[in-house]
Design a protein around this motif. Structure first.
Motif, PDB file in Angstrom:
ATOM      1  N   VAL A   1      25.519 -46.238  31.976  1.00 22.07           N
ATOM      2  CA  VAL A   1      25.990 -46.432  30.609  1.00 22.07           C
ATOM      3  C   VAL A   1      24.917 -47.184  29.840  1.00 22.07           C
ATOM      4  CG1 VAL A   1      27.692 -47.570  29.157  1.00 22.07           C
ATOM      5  CG2 VAL A   1      28.419 -46.387  31.226  1.00 22.07           C
ATOM      6  N   MET A   2      24.477 -46.628  28.705  1.00 23.68           N
ATOM      7  CA  MET A   2      23.274 -47.149  28.049  1.00 23.68           C
ATOM      8  C   MET A   2      23.491 -48.502  27.404  1.00 23.68           C
ATOM      9  SD  MET A   2      21.536 -43.828  26.358  1.00 23.68           S
ATOM     10  CE  MET A   2      23.031 -43.377  25.516  1.00 23.68           C
ATOM     11  N   ASN A   3      24.694 -48.810  26.944  1.00 25.62           N
ATOM     12  CA  ASN A   3      24.905 -50.061  26.257  1.00 25.62           C
ATOM     13  C   ASN A   3      26.351 -50.477  26.429  1.00 25.62           C
ATOM     14  OD1 ASN A   3      24.734 -52.289  24.527  1.00 25.62           O
ATOM     15  ND2 ASN A   3      23.218 -51.239  23.274  1.00 25.62           N
ATOM     16  N   SER A   4      26.569 -51.754  26.712  1.00 25.28           N
ATOM     17  CA  SER A   4      27.926 -52.234  26.932  1.00 25.28           C
ATOM     18  C   SER A   4      28.519 -52.839  25.672  1.00 25.28           C
ATOM     19  CB  SER A   4      27.935 -53.278  28.058  1.00 25.28           C
ATOM     20  OG  SER A   4      27.115 -54.376  27.707  1.00 25.28           O
ATOM     21  N   THR A   5      27.850 -52.669  24.562  1.00 29.97           N
ATOM     22  CA  THR A   5      28.344 -53.195  23.296  1.00 29.97           C
ATOM     23  C   THR A   5      28.455 -52.082  22.268  1.00 29.97           C
ATOM     24  OG1 THR A   5      27.300 -55.323  23.721  1.00 29.97           O
ATOM     25  CG2 THR A   5      27.961 -54.871  21.461  1.00 29.97           C
ATOM     26  N   ALA A   6      29.588 -52.019  21.604  1.00 26.97           N
ATOM     27  CA  ALA A   6      29.782 -51.037  20.534  1.00 26.97           C
ATOM     28  C   ALA A   6      30.020 -51.775  19.232  1.00 26.97           C
ATOM     29  CB  ALA A   6      30.968 -50.130  20.847  1.00 26.97           C
ATOM     30  N   GLN A   7      29.209 -51.495  18.236  1.00 28.75           N
ATOM     31  CA  GLN A   7      29.361 -52.125  16.923  1.00 28.75           C
ATOM     32  C   GLN A   7      29.822 -51.061  15.934  1.00 28.75           C
ATOM     33  OE1 GLN A   7      25.927 -54.150  15.359  1.00 28.75           O
ATOM     34  NE2 GLN A   7      27.206 -55.647  14.326  1.00 28.75           N
ATOM     35  N   ILE A   8      30.930 -51.331  15.277  1.00 25.98           N
ATOM     36  CA  ILE A   8      31.561 -50.332  14.405  1.00 25.98           C
ATOM     37  C   ILE A   8      31.544 -50.811  12.972  1.00 25.98           C
ATOM     38  CG2 ILE A   8      33.719 -49.103  13.918  1.00 25.98           C
ATOM     39  CD1 ILE A   8      34.104 -49.953  17.128  1.00 25.98           C
ATOM     40  N   PHE A   9      30.946 -50.024  12.084  1.00 24.09           N
ATOM     41  CA  PHE A   9      30.909 -50.319  10.655  1.00 24.09           C
ATOM     42  C   PHE A   9      31.885 -49.400   9.945  1.00 24.09           C
ATOM     43  CE2 PHE A   9      26.894 -51.752  12.310  1.00 24.09           C
ATOM     44  CZ  PHE A   9      26.644 -52.937  11.630  1.00 24.09           C
TER      45      PHE A   9
ATOM     46  N   VAL B   1      21.329 -36.229  27.380  1.00 22.81           N
ATOM     47  CA  VAL B   1      21.090 -36.939  26.122  1.00 22.81           C
ATOM     48  C   VAL B   1      22.421 -37.152  25.413  1.00 22.81           C
ATOM     49  CG1 VAL B   1      18.772 -36.000  25.873  1.00 22.81           C
ATOM     50  CG2 VAL B   1      20.703 -34.759  24.890  1.00 22.81           C
ATOM     51  N   PRO B   2      22.538 -38.199  24.596  1.00 26.27           N
ATOM     52  CA  PRO B   2      23.813 -38.472  23.917  1.00 26.27           C
ATOM     53  C   PRO B   2      24.051 -37.540  22.732  1.00 26.27           C
ATOM     54  CG  PRO B   2      22.175 -40.095  23.290  1.00 26.27           C
ATOM     55  CD  PRO B   2      21.536 -39.244  24.343  1.00 26.27           C
ATOM     56  N   LYS B   3      25.292 -37.255  22.483  1.00 22.86           N
ATOM     57  CA  LYS B   3      25.699 -36.455  21.328  1.00 22.86           C
ATOM     58  C   LYS B   3      26.998 -37.020  20.773  1.00 22.86           C
ATOM     59  CE  LYS B   3      26.962 -31.794  19.798  1.00 22.86           C
ATOM     60  NZ  LYS B   3      27.201 -30.376  20.221  1.00 22.86           N
TER      61      LYS B   3
ATOM     62  N   GLY C   1      14.181 -42.744  25.108  1.00 22.05           N
ATOM     63  CA  GLY C   1      13.742 -44.102  25.446  1.00 22.05           C
ATOM     64  C   GLY C   1      14.583 -45.188  24.816  1.00 22.05           C
ATOM     65  N   GLN C   2      15.320 -44.877  23.763  1.00 21.39           N
ATOM     66  CA  GLN C   2      16.181 -45.870  23.120  1.00 21.39           C
ATOM     67  C   GLN C   2      17.378 -46.167  24.005  1.00 21.39           C
ATOM     68  OE1 GLN C   2      15.462 -45.018  18.323  1.00 21.39           O
ATOM     69  NE2 GLN C   2      17.453 -44.695  19.255  1.00 21.39           N
ATOM     70  N   ASP C   3      17.832 -47.418  23.996  1.00 21.53           N
ATOM     71  CA  ASP C   3      19.020 -47.773  24.767  1.00 21.53           C
ATOM     72  C   ASP C   3      20.228 -47.978  23.850  1.00 21.53           C
ATOM     73  OD1 ASP C   3      18.154 -50.050  23.555  1.00 21.53           O
ATOM     74  OD2 ASP C   3      18.173 -51.324  25.339  1.00 21.53           O
ATOM     75  N   TRP C   4      20.166 -47.395  22.661  1.00 21.42           N
ATOM     76  CA  TRP C   4      21.316 -47.418  21.768  1.00 21.42           C
ATOM     77  C   TRP C   4      21.427 -46.074  21.041  1.00 21.42           C
ATOM     78  CZ3 TRP C   4      16.716 -49.753  20.469  1.00 21.42           C
ATOM     79  CH2 TRP C   4      16.122 -49.337  19.282  1.00 21.42           C
ATOM     80  N   VAL C   5      22.633 -45.792  20.576  1.00 19.54           N
ATOM     81  CA  VAL C   5      22.914 -44.559  19.845  1.00 19.54           C
ATOM     82  C   VAL C   5      23.631 -44.916  18.564  1.00 19.54           C
ATOM     83  CG1 VAL C   5      24.017 -42.292  19.921  1.00 19.54           C
ATOM     84  CG2 VAL C   5      23.211 -43.348  22.040  1.00 19.54           C
TER      85      VAL C   5
END
Length: 430
Positions: free
Chosen positions: A94-102, A132-134, A157-161
């Motif tokens: 899992v690429m990131n354990s934090t989700a930021q929602i705007f 890859v993420p979609k 290479g990015q660890d966020w989407v």
């Protein structure tokens, strides 16, 4: 494990406490990876209703395995939500354990003194490394994930989407197979398609003009079937060329998306009609009179595609509305074409597979008739065979067999297959 979820479904409560909500989250977590997608999403949808009716006095964060819920009591300082996802049981990839929602400004203005609920479910299943993420959302109409109205901002290479969507619903980040076509190849394929379609359009228009000027009065049924296919190809090539010109004009882009889909279906249908007409000429030489034959063919050739497009518009008009770079869905959707993968799979790929199988069978019949069942007089063998080969090549284009090159565009052969596909099909009208 689904019994606990079903018990919640059977309850008729308006208010839930935190313990009851956690029990439902626990049951959903235990069912992950063991129930089908439709059942799981129905459970998540019900969890949303339970969360909305969960009684809280302050902001709460609830976690049960792969299911995390955040109930935020919004105030004047509220701008966005940051949720730390517990992925103890989830894949380590899992690429990131934090989700930021705007949230949209309009919604933020109305959020004061209300509860903002965010629920995140992470998959317990491992996925392949070369994915890859979609960004997508779950479409409850078709019971499948859909990318309409969502764009994905991510680089290797990015660890966020970053997901940008123009509607509020059940969103997901799927790990999908990457494209095998490079940016350079995409650009080359675009130029090949544009040049080929432009040349085809020119020759097709000349063909139609010559038909109406010189041959219309003496044209037989075969020529009239050919000219109908020619008109369908004119519509297809014309609207394809218009794509880049109107991609920034939303209304015009919607028109092109609808007509491009319709003309593509019409082209496939008329190639099938060509195959049917060829069958009558080769296998039913006698007694082939059909009352109002051309009228019936026209109703099928132009009517079936129209019915498909109208049904899609009635069922889910967003299939055509979320197109073009000027639409709110994203700046990355830079084509005037339907983006719903399920609709494309059924109405284009599935529809084509049926027609391709029929026309391929007709081509086999023609080859057998020309090469094995027709007598060749002595001294004319080489000349006759050369003529027959040219006939087969012409019929191959007429029946749209070259569209079958799309089957070579999967996996490692995708780039080579797409080059052949673009070259042969963009020049189909010549």
């Amino acid at each position: 494990m689904l019994n606990g979820i079903n018990d919640f479904f059977n309850k008729s409560k308006d208010i839930f406490n935190l313990n009851e909500t956690c029990d439902l989250m626990r049951n959903i977590n235990n069912s992950l990876g063991k129930s089908d997608l439709k059942t799981m999403m129905s459970s998540v949808k019900y969890l949303e209703e339970v969360l909305e009716n969960t009684q809280i006095s302050k902001s709460e964060s609830l976690t049960e395995g792969n299911v995390t819920a955040y109930l935020n009591k919004a105030d004047k300082r509220f701008r966005n939500v940051t949720v730390h996802v517990n992925h103890t049981m989830a894949s380590s990839q899992v690429m990131n354990s934090t989700a930021q929602i705007f949230l949209p400004e309009e919604l933020v203005a109305e959020a004061e003194n209300s509860t903002i609920i965010v629920c995140i479910v992470t998959s317990p299943l491992d996925f392949e490394v070369n994915r890859v993420p979609k960004c997508v959302f779950y479409n409850f109409t078709f019971f499948d994930f859909d990318g309409s109205g969502c764009s994905t901002n991510w680089r290797t290479g990015q660890d966020w989407v970053i997901c940008s969507c123009d509607h509020l619903t059940f969103f997901a980040v799927l790990m999908v197979s990457p494209k095998y076509v490079s940016k350079k190849d995409e650009e080359a394929l675009s130029y090949i398609s544009l040049i080929g379609c432009s040349l085809s359009l020119l020759f097709l228009v000349v063909t139609v003009l010559l038909y109406f000027i010189k041959r219309r009065s003496s044209a037989d049924q075969s020529q009239r079937v050919h000219i109908s296919l020619t008109v369908a190809l004119i519509l297809l090539n014309g609207h394809f060329i218009m794509n880049d010109l109107v991609v920034n004009v939303q209304t015009a882009c919607i028109y092109v998306a609808v007509l491009l889909h319709y003309s593509l279906l019409a082209t496939f249908t008329w190639t099938a009609i060509e195959g049917f007409h060829l069958y009558l000429l080769l296998l039913r030489v006698f007694n082939i009179y059909i009352r109002r034959y051309l009228l019936k063919l026209s109703l099928v050739g132009w009517g079936i595609p129209a019915i498909v497009v109208i049904l899609i518009f009635i069922t889910d008009k967003s299939v055509y509305l979320h197109v073009g770079s000027s639409s709110e869905n994203s700046k990355y959707n830079n084509v005037c074409y339907i983006s719903n993968e399920l609709v494309k799979d059924i109405t284009i790929f599935g529809f084509f597979c049926v027609i391709f199988a029929f026309n391929l069978a007709m081509l086999v019949v023609v080859v057998r008739t020309l090469f094995f069942q027709r007598p060749v007089f002595p001294g004319q063998h080489q000349k006759r065979r050369a003529k027959d080969v040219c006939t087969i090549l012409g019929i191959t284009c007429l029946l749209g067999i070259t569209w079958g090159l799309i089957f070579l565009s999967f996996g490692q052969l995708s780039t080579v297959g797409l080059y052949f596909f673009c070259i042969f099909n963009s020049l189909q009208g010549e």
